[in-house]
Design a protein around this motif. Sequence first.
Motif, PDB file in Angstrom:
ATOM      1  N   PHE A  73       0.818  -1.211   0.000  1.00 24.59           N
ATOM      2  CA  PHE A  73       0.000   0.000   0.000  1.00 24.59           C
ATOM      3  C   PHE A  73       0.858   1.270   0.000  1.00 24.59           C
ATOM      4  O   PHE A  73       0.571   2.214  -0.745  1.00 24.59           O
ATOM      5  N   ILE A  74       1.906   1.309   0.805  1.00 22.63           N
ATOM      6  CA  ILE A  74       2.770   2.497   0.843  1.00 22.63           C
ATOM      7  C   ILE A  74       3.401   2.726  -0.529  1.00 22.63           C
ATOM      8  O   ILE A  74       3.499   3.868  -1.008  1.00 22.63           O
ATOM      9  N   GLY A  75       3.783   1.632  -1.174  1.00 24.58           N
ATOM     10  CA  GLY A  75       4.341   1.757  -2.525  1.00 24.58           C
ATOM     11  C   GLY A  75       3.325   2.301  -3.501  1.00 24.58           C
ATOM     12  O   GLY A  75       3.664   3.112  -4.382  1.00 24.58           O
ATOM     13  N   GLN A  76       2.059   1.877  -3.365  1.00 23.33           N
ATOM     14  CA  GLN A  76       1.004   2.404  -4.236  1.00 23.33           C
ATOM     15  C   GLN A  76       0.834   3.905  -4.046  1.00 23.33           C
ATOM     16  O   GLN A  76       0.740   4.661  -5.018  1.00 23.33           O
ATOM     17  N   VAL A  77       0.786   4.343  -2.788  1.00 23.64           N
ATOM     18  CA  VAL A  77       0.599   5.768  -2.506  1.00 23.64           C
ATOM     19  C   VAL A  77       1.765   6.580  -3.069  1.00 23.64           C
ATOM     20  O   VAL A  77       1.561   7.612  -3.735  1.00 23.64           O
ATOM     21  N   SER A  78       2.976   6.110  -2.833  1.00 20.91           N
ATOM     22  CA  SER A  78       4.159   6.821  -3.335  1.00 20.91           C
ATOM     23  C   SER A  78       4.128   6.910  -4.856  1.00 20.91           C
ATOM     24  O   SER A  78       4.460   7.955  -5.439  1.00 20.91           O
ATOM     25  N   SER A  79       3.714   5.816  -5.493  1.00 24.23           N
ATOM     26  CA  SER A  79       3.653   5.794  -6.956  1.00 24.23           C
ATOM     27  C   SER A  79       2.604   6.779  -7.474  1.00 24.23           C
ATOM     28  O   SER A  79       2.858   7.507  -8.455  1.00 24.23           O
ATOM     29  N   MET A  80       1.428   6.837  -6.824  1.00 26.91           N
ATOM     30  CA  MET A  80       0.370   7.760  -7.260  1.00 26.91           C
ATOM     31  C   MET A  80       0.805   9.211  -7.092  1.00 26.91           C
ATOM     32  O   MET A  80       0.530  10.060  -7.944  1.00 26.91           O
ATOM     33  N   PRO A  93       1.944  17.037  -4.093  1.00 26.01           N
ATOM     34  CA  PRO A  93       2.753  16.984  -2.866  1.00 26.01           C
ATOM     35  C   PRO A  93       2.107  16.053  -1.849  1.00 26.01           C
ATOM     36  O   PRO A  93       0.878  16.004  -1.714  1.00 26.01           O
ATOM     37  N   ALA A  94       2.920  15.329  -1.102  1.00 29.51           N
ATOM     38  CA  ALA A  94       2.396  14.377  -0.124  1.00 29.51           C
ATOM     39  C   ALA A  94       1.536  15.056   0.928  1.00 29.51           C
ATOM     40  O   ALA A  94       0.579  14.467   1.434  1.00 29.51           O
ATOM     41  N   SER A  95       1.859  16.326   1.236  1.00 29.71           N
ATOM     42  CA  SER A  95       1.081  17.045   2.242  1.00 29.71           C
ATOM     43  C   SER A  95      -0.334  17.360   1.771  1.00 29.71           C
ATOM     44  O   SER A  95      -1.178  17.786   2.571  1.00 29.71           O
ATOM     45  N   ARG A  96      -0.585  17.170   0.499  1.00 34.09           N
ATOM     46  CA  ARG A  96      -1.910  17.459  -0.053  1.00 34.09           C
ATOM     47  C   ARG A  96      -2.728  16.193  -0.300  1.00 34.09           C
ATOM     48  O   ARG A  96      -3.701  16.191  -1.043  1.00 34.09           O
ATOM     49  N   HIS A 146      -8.893  -5.773  12.350  1.00 31.59           N
ATOM     50  CA  HIS A 146      -8.164  -6.676  11.461  1.00 31.59           C
ATOM     51  C   HIS A 146      -6.734  -6.907  11.958  1.00 31.59           C
ATOM     52  O   HIS A 146      -6.306  -8.043  12.108  1.00 31.59           O
ATOM     53  N   ASP A 147      -5.992  -5.835  12.186  1.00 29.06           N
ATOM     54  CA  ASP A 147      -4.603  -5.983  12.637  1.00 29.06           C
ATOM     55  C   ASP A 147      -4.106  -4.627  13.093  1.00 29.06           C
ATOM     56  O   ASP A 147      -3.592  -3.832  12.302  1.00 29.06           O
ATOM     57  N   ILE A 148      -4.248  -4.346  14.375  1.00 28.35           N
ATOM     58  CA  ILE A 148      -3.909  -3.018  14.878  1.00 28.35           C
ATOM     59  C   ILE A 148      -2.408  -2.747  14.787  1.00 28.35           C
ATOM     60  O   ILE A 148      -1.986  -1.607  14.568  1.00 28.35           O
ATOM     61  N   THR A 149      -1.594  -3.790  14.935  1.00 26.44           N
ATOM     62  CA  THR A 149      -0.138  -3.599  14.843  1.00 26.44           C
ATOM     63  C   THR A 149       0.262  -3.182  13.436  1.00 26.44           C
ATOM     64  O   THR A 149       1.017  -2.217  13.239  1.00 26.44           O
ATOM     65  N   LEU A 150      -0.244  -3.900  12.430  1.00 26.02           N
ATOM     66  CA  LEU A 150       0.072  -3.564  11.044  1.00 26.02           C
ATOM     67  C   LEU A 150      -0.509  -2.209  10.673  1.00 26.02           C
ATOM     68  O   LEU A 150       0.117  -1.429   9.946  1.00 26.02           O
ATOM     69  N   ALA A 151      -1.720  -1.906  11.179  1.00 23.71           N
ATOM     70  CA  ALA A 151      -2.328  -0.606  10.894  1.00 23.71           C
ATOM     71  C   ALA A 151      -1.457   0.520  11.429  1.00 23.71           C
ATOM     72  O   ALA A 151      -1.241   1.549  10.751  1.00 23.71           O
ATOM     73  N   THR A 152      -0.940   0.364  12.642  1.00 24.24           N
ATOM     74  CA  THR A 152      -0.064   1.385  13.235  1.00 24.24           C
ATOM     75  C   THR A 152       1.202   1.556  12.407  1.00 24.24           C
ATOM     76  O   THR A 152       1.641   2.691  12.143  1.00 24.24           O
ATOM     77  N   GLN A 153       1.788   0.464  11.985  1.00 27.68           N
ATOM     78  CA  GLN A 153       2.997   0.535  11.156  1.00 27.68           C
ATOM     79  C   GLN A 153       2.728   1.263   9.842  1.00 27.68           C
ATOM     80  O   GLN A 153       3.557   2.063   9.370  1.00 27.68           O
ATOM     81  N   THR A 154       1.549   1.010   9.255  1.00 22.59           N
ATOM     82  CA  THR A 154       1.205   1.653   7.983  1.00 22.59           C
ATOM     83  C   THR A 154       1.005   3.159   8.169  1.00 22.59           C
ATOM     84  O   THR A 154       1.444   3.964   7.338  1.00 22.59           O
ATOM     85  N   ILE A 155       0.337   3.546   9.259  1.00 19.05           N
ATOM     86  CA  ILE A 155       0.134   4.974   9.528  1.00 19.05           C
ATOM     87  C   ILE A 155       1.476   5.671   9.696  1.00 19.05           C
ATOM     88  O   ILE A 155       1.705   6.767   9.131  1.00 19.05           O
ATOM     89  N   LEU A 156       2.372   5.073  10.462  1.00 21.51           N
ATOM     90  CA  LEU A 156       3.687   5.676  10.662  1.00 21.51           C
ATOM     91  C   LEU A 156       4.469   5.763   9.355  1.00 21.51           C
ATOM     92  O   LEU A 156       5.188   6.750   9.120  1.00 21.51           O
ATOM     93  N   ALA A 157       4.322   4.761   8.501  1.00 16.86           N
ATOM     94  CA  ALA A 157       5.005   4.796   7.201  1.00 16.86           C
ATOM     95  C   ALA A 157       4.448   5.911   6.319  1.00 16.86           C
ATOM     96  O   ALA A 157       5.198   6.566   5.580  1.00 16.86           O
ATOM     97  N   LEU A 158       3.131   6.159   6.397  1.00 15.41           N
ATOM     98  CA  LEU A 158       2.534   7.272   5.653  1.00 15.41           C
ATOM     99  C   LEU A 158       3.046   8.607   6.185  1.00 15.41           C
ATOM    100  O   LEU A 158       3.332   9.531   5.411  1.00 15.41           O
ATOM    101  N   HIS A 159       3.167   8.712   7.501  1.00 15.10           N
ATOM    102  CA  HIS A 159       3.730   9.932   8.086  1.00 15.10           C
ATOM    103  C   HIS A 159       5.149  10.175   7.580  1.00 15.10           C
ATOM    104  O   HIS A 159       5.541  11.325   7.327  1.00 15.10           O
ATOM    105  N   ASP A 160       5.902   9.088   7.423  1.00 20.54           N
ATOM    106  CA  ASP A 160       7.289   9.223   6.966  1.00 20.54           C
ATOM    107  C   ASP A 160       7.377   9.835   5.573  1.00 20.54           C
ATOM    108  O   ASP A 160       8.362  10.539   5.259  1.00 20.54           O
ATOM    109  N   GLY A 172       5.072  11.907   4.440  1.00 21.61           N
ATOM    110  CA  GLY A 172       4.400  13.203   4.478  1.00 21.61           C
ATOM    111  C   GLY A 172       2.907  13.178   4.300  1.00 21.61           C
ATOM    112  O   GLY A 172       2.281  14.230   4.115  1.00 21.61           O
ATOM    113  N   VAL A 173       2.283  11.991   4.371  1.00 25.11           N
ATOM    114  CA  VAL A 173       0.834  11.865   4.195  1.00 25.11           C
ATOM    115  C   VAL A 173       0.182  11.733   5.564  1.00 25.11           C
ATOM    116  O   VAL A 173       0.622  10.939   6.396  1.00 25.11           O
TER     117      VAL A 173
END
Length: 584
Positions: free
Chosen positions: A424-431, A438-441, A453-467, A469-470
């Motif tokens: 998913f992070i790769g998809q967002v970066s590609s789009m 800009p990622a901030s937008r 579903h998976d709170i641990t994976l969800a947290t990791q994904t949110i932090l990766a999006l923050h990294d 700039g989303v």
Amino acid sequence: MKVTTTTGNPSGQVFALGELSSAIFEAAVDAMIVIDQFGIINALNPAAENTFGFSRAELIGCNVAALMPEPDASNHDGYLLAHAKTGERKIIGKGREVVGKRKDGSLFPMHLSIGELNIGGQRLYVGICHDISIRRQMLEQITYMATHDSLTGCVNRNHLHDNLQRLMLECEHSNWQLVVLFIDLDGFKQINDHYDHDVGDRLLSSLAQRLQGTVGKNDLLARMGGDEFLIASKQPRERNAPRRLAQRLLDCLAAPFEINGIELRVRASIGISLHPGPGQNSDQLVNDADIAMYQAKAEGGNCIRFFRLALRDKMEAIFRTVSRLRKAIEFNQFELHYQLQFELAPPYRPSGLEALLRWHDGSNGLIPPTHFIPLAEEYGLMPAISRLVLERACGDNKILISEGLLDVPMAVNICSRSFLQSDFIGQVSSMLAKSGLPASRLEIEITESVAIHDITLATQTILALHDIGVEVSMDDFGTGYSSPGTLKSLPVDRLKIDRSFISELPNNDFDRAIVQAILIVAKSAGMQVVAEGIENTDQLNFLQQNGCSHGQGYWYAKPLPLAKLKALLRDKETVFDSESSPIA
């Protein structure tokens, strides 16, 4: 070499087989037995001794029927007599599978071929026997593996229909009815997601044993795949017999399962179809039970529903919709409408956009998302739709920014399955890279279901999006499994209060309390709050007075396609000069 044979009289007869034939006879790995026209054993080789467990001394002079089970043993002399009279060679020179009998009485499958010969004017028969026990065991094992589920030992769906067809025939023109119960576990996916798959597999195996112990020994239990099972049972033609059986199955699941020291509880949705009934063949009978099961699931699960023809029509309509939905994905027949978010303080400036999905279904017109998104999620189509939406929304927001019309974040709602995908992070970066946005937008909206579903994976994904700039917002807050613990674990940037809590403000005491509590929690956590569904000034005033800073709803702007939104935004003076009126 000379072989001594014994005929019906006590005197022995000696005849020569020849050196080569004798060597072959003695060295052959297959059992070879020579009998006369009366069935008396005249000779046997060492392989025959090993195969049947008798010594030569024990068998020479005995009737070959000693090596056969009943009724073959009693009938064998009659077979020889008939052959002697008619000369018909029904089995001479032909191989066939028969059953042999050892000295200890055990039976075994063997391949037998019989030859006829004359030596010294005497008619003799030689039987060549090959023990096929190992081959039969391997064949049975292969057959079992091909017809049974390896995890649970239940019949698999490949072998199901032959058995169903047999049971259907047995119930026709009789006092029996065939009851087919389609069983789907409620909440099994959550167990699989929360624990490792070994726990899920052990649970399914234990559950299958419990089901098998509840139904009759002649009933059919099949695993259809995943957490779905099917039971076919012959029951008396009594009105309540099928329901009683289904209730016994629900009751047997009531007690918890203990797996690896973990106590697990599961419930089930059960759909029932009957034969004789609307189903004309085994496939239809299974499909009808499946349809009834989906109805049970739609009504909350842990219940029993019978198939009705109206359900088939309903399900066929769903299948047609899903088929059109797949084509819509293939040909990108979706539209995005954009709804402005705004600051609740005058002059109510736009602060964001939300991309709202619409499906233009040909002659059926625009289909609202409430009609097709649940189907897309159920049939696994949402990840593909999410990619299309994300790509379009990023591109359209870039256009708005480039044309100087609006420069705010675009919120895109992403389903749990897409959000938790490894790429998913790769998809967002590609789009973002493809659109130049800009990622901030870009803002990703998720619902509280990701925590289930998976709170641990969800947290990791949110932090990766923050990294990258989303930012991330939690949509429909308050409607799912809301808890302070969830907010603490998921580092989202803002909350969106669901419109169901806004619609009756400020008159509904419960809604007022819920909204005030959410605003207090969000303020304490340093989160921004967006109230959805603001439609009048009374709602607006209540939210302003209680510290809500942002909103969204028809009071301010309706969702608009890109062209109409651009036309609206071009009239900036009208939009931003008013301090008391919505812009659209």
